[in-house]
Design an enzyme around this catalytic site. Structure first.
Site, PDB file in Angstrom:
ATOM      1  N   ASP A 126      61.605  85.385  67.382  1.00  0.00           N
ATOM      2  CA  ASP A 126      60.817  85.530  66.159  1.00  0.00           C
ATOM      3  C   ASP A 126      59.336  85.771  66.464  1.00  0.00           C
ATOM      4  O   ASP A 126      58.955  85.894  67.634  1.00  0.00           O
ATOM      5  CB  ASP A 126      61.042  84.280  65.292  1.00  0.00           C
ATOM      6  CG  ASP A 126      61.123  84.605  63.819  1.00  0.00           C
ATOM      7  OD1 ASP A 126      60.405  85.507  63.366  1.00  0.00           O
ATOM      8  OD2 ASP A 126      61.911  83.947  63.107  1.00  0.00           O
ATOM      9  N   ASP A 183      62.185  89.297  55.482  1.00  0.00           N
ATOM     10  CA  ASP A 183      63.431  88.538  55.319  1.00  0.00           C
ATOM     11  C   ASP A 183      64.226  88.953  54.076  1.00  0.00           C
ATOM     12  O   ASP A 183      63.678  89.083  52.991  1.00  0.00           O
ATOM     13  CB  ASP A 183      63.122  87.045  55.187  1.00  0.00           C
ATOM     14  CG  ASP A 183      62.772  86.438  56.523  1.00  0.00           C
ATOM     15  OD1 ASP A 183      62.446  87.188  57.460  1.00  0.00           O
ATOM     16  OD2 ASP A 183      62.820  85.197  56.623  1.00  0.00           O
TER      17      ASP A 183
HETATM   18  C1  GAL Z   1      62.001  84.132  59.971  1.00  0.00           C
HETATM   19  C2  GAL Z   1      63.094  85.144  60.299  1.00  0.00           C
HETATM   20  C3  GAL Z   1      64.388  84.661  59.697  1.00  0.00           C
HETATM   21  C4  GAL Z   1      64.721  83.295  60.264  1.00  0.00           C
HETATM   22  C5  GAL Z   1      63.570  82.327  60.055  1.00  0.00           C
HETATM   23  C6  GAL Z   1      63.779  80.997  60.767  1.00  0.00           C
HETATM   24  O1  GAL Z   1      60.796  84.542  60.516  1.00  0.00           O
HETATM   25  O2  GAL Z   1      62.716  86.399  59.801  1.00  0.00           O
HETATM   26  O3  GAL Z   1      65.410  85.594  59.947  1.00  0.00           O
HETATM   27  O4  GAL Z   1      65.012  83.433  61.629  1.00  0.00           O
HETATM   28  O5  GAL Z   1      62.353  82.870  60.521  1.00  0.00           O
HETATM   29  O6  GAL Z   1      62.724  80.112  60.613  1.00  0.00           O
END
Ligand code: GAL
Length: 371
Positions: A126, A183
């Site tokens: 991430d 997301d």
């Molecule tokens: C976001 C990501 C999501 C998930 C989440 C977990 O940044 O885009 O898919 O992994 O973090 O905290």
């Protein structure tokens, strides 16, 4: 690690968020095999954020939360492997993950070694808490270097949401897929929004480093960690059509232990999955001035038409075959198959027209035919 097709699997985030644990992972592995998902191509089982303790141990290694993963991560990976699946885990290029657990910044090599010891095959990385002084490209390259030298094949899945013009540098990094959008949440508005974003960057998609449009919401029905309004079955079908047509990785996100036959029929449609996985991976293009009528030329000489009505009114579609390579005296037409119904529409010549309902989609496979 090099992969030639968009990866397919299941990821814990959409449904479970922080509530992921060993028992859930084991039961998901069971269902991926017993309900035919592995056979359909979904091979990675990925644990997303919130699996670790908030502190590293005295040796600087990440520690799985013993309340959630009492057997430890190696045992979980072993179980997943025993089912014939591959095992994925999650970290972050920054100091912390998005949910505040340890990130891999400055720990890339030790983390890659730890993951290799556990038997990890896939790492989602991430973009939260990235130090401002460090370009994202440098950090993804650093982790890819660590993974490529850790003694195990581990696929790198970058998750920088398209930030900092990811498309311009991601192919320098060694990532096999990259999140090209923010997301997803379980609503029609989100599907439409991610499609609109993809329309601006689909040219950057390509073999060996795939545009990841984010996890699938098919079958969430408004439940779970990113459950919002939910979608109709037709909308889920359109969502799956778009992701497959554009060759996105297909990472399921719903609780597939509860999937009914309609949801399974979407997630496991072999003809649609074959579009996603087409080995030629040619770039799509739009047809005859309609921005939502797309064509993609397949490796075997067929053409797939993707028609996506993301608007709230019926869409009238006109497809002249001259746009698809058929000249006026060619003596050729197309035999058309509807990939959702399986219906053979016969041989069409010169053109075809149809009307598509709001939020619906069509995927047709066109085979060259002599007239
Ligand atoms: C976001 C990501 C999501 C998930 C989440 C977990 O940044 O885009 O898919 O992994 O973090 O905290």
């Amino acid at each position: 690690m090099v992969v030639s097709r968009p990866p397919m699997g299941w990821n814990s985030w959409n449904t479970f968020g922080p509530e992921i644990d060993e028992q859930t992972v084991r039961s998901m592995a069971d269902v991926m095999v017993s309900e035919g998902y592995l056979a359909a191509g979904y091979e990675y089982l990925v644990i997303d954020d919130c699996w670790a303790l908030r502190e590293r141990d005295a040796n600087g290694r990440m520690v799985p939360n013993p309340e959630k993963f009492p057997s430890g991560m190696k045992a979980v990976a072993d179980y997943v492997h025993s089912k014939g699946l591959k095992f994925g885990i999650y970290s972050c290029v920054g100091n912390y993950t998005c949910a505040g657990f340890p990130g891999s910044y400055e720990y890339e090599f030790i983390d890659a070694e730890t993951f290799a010891e556990w038997g990890v095959d896939f790492l989602k990385l991430d973009y939260c808490y990235k130090p401002l002084s460090e370009p994202g490209a440098r950090l993804y390259r650093r982790m890819a270097l660590a993974l490529d030298n850790c003694g195990r094949d581990i696929l790198l899945s970058a998750c920088s949401w398209g930030a900092d013009e990811t498309h311009k540098w991601i192919k320098t990094t060694g990532s096999s897929m990259w999140r090209s959008t923010g997301d997803v949440v379980d609503s029609w508005a989100s599907v439409k929004n991610l499609y609109e974003i993809q329309r601006g960057i689909y040219e950057y998609n390509g073999a060996l480093c795939f545009n990841d449009m984010d996890m699938l919401i098919v079958g969430m029905n408004g439940k779970g960690n990113v459950g919002v309004a939910g979608c109709t079955l037709e909308e889920y079908r359109t969502h799956f059509s778009i992701w497959s047509f554009f060759g996105s990785p297909l990472m399921m996100g719903s609780d597939i232990r509860e999937a009914d036959d309609d949801v399974k029929a979407i997630l496991q449609n072999p003809a649609v999955i074959a579009v996603d996985q087409d080995p030629a991976f040619r770039q799509p293009y739009t047809v005859h001035g309609n921005p939502h009528v797309w064509a993609r030329h397949m490796a075997d000489g067929d053409i797939v038409l993707g028609i996506f009505n993301v608007d709230d009114n019926p869409m009238w579609v006109f497809v002249p075959f001259s746009e698809l390579g058929i000249g006026r005296i060619a003596g050729r037409g197309f035999q058309m198959t509807d990939l959702w119904t399986g219906e053979d529409l016969g041989v069409k010549k010169e053109q075809f027209t149809l009307s598509v309902a709001p939020h619906a989609s069509k995927l047709f496979r066109l085979k060259l035919a002599r007239l």
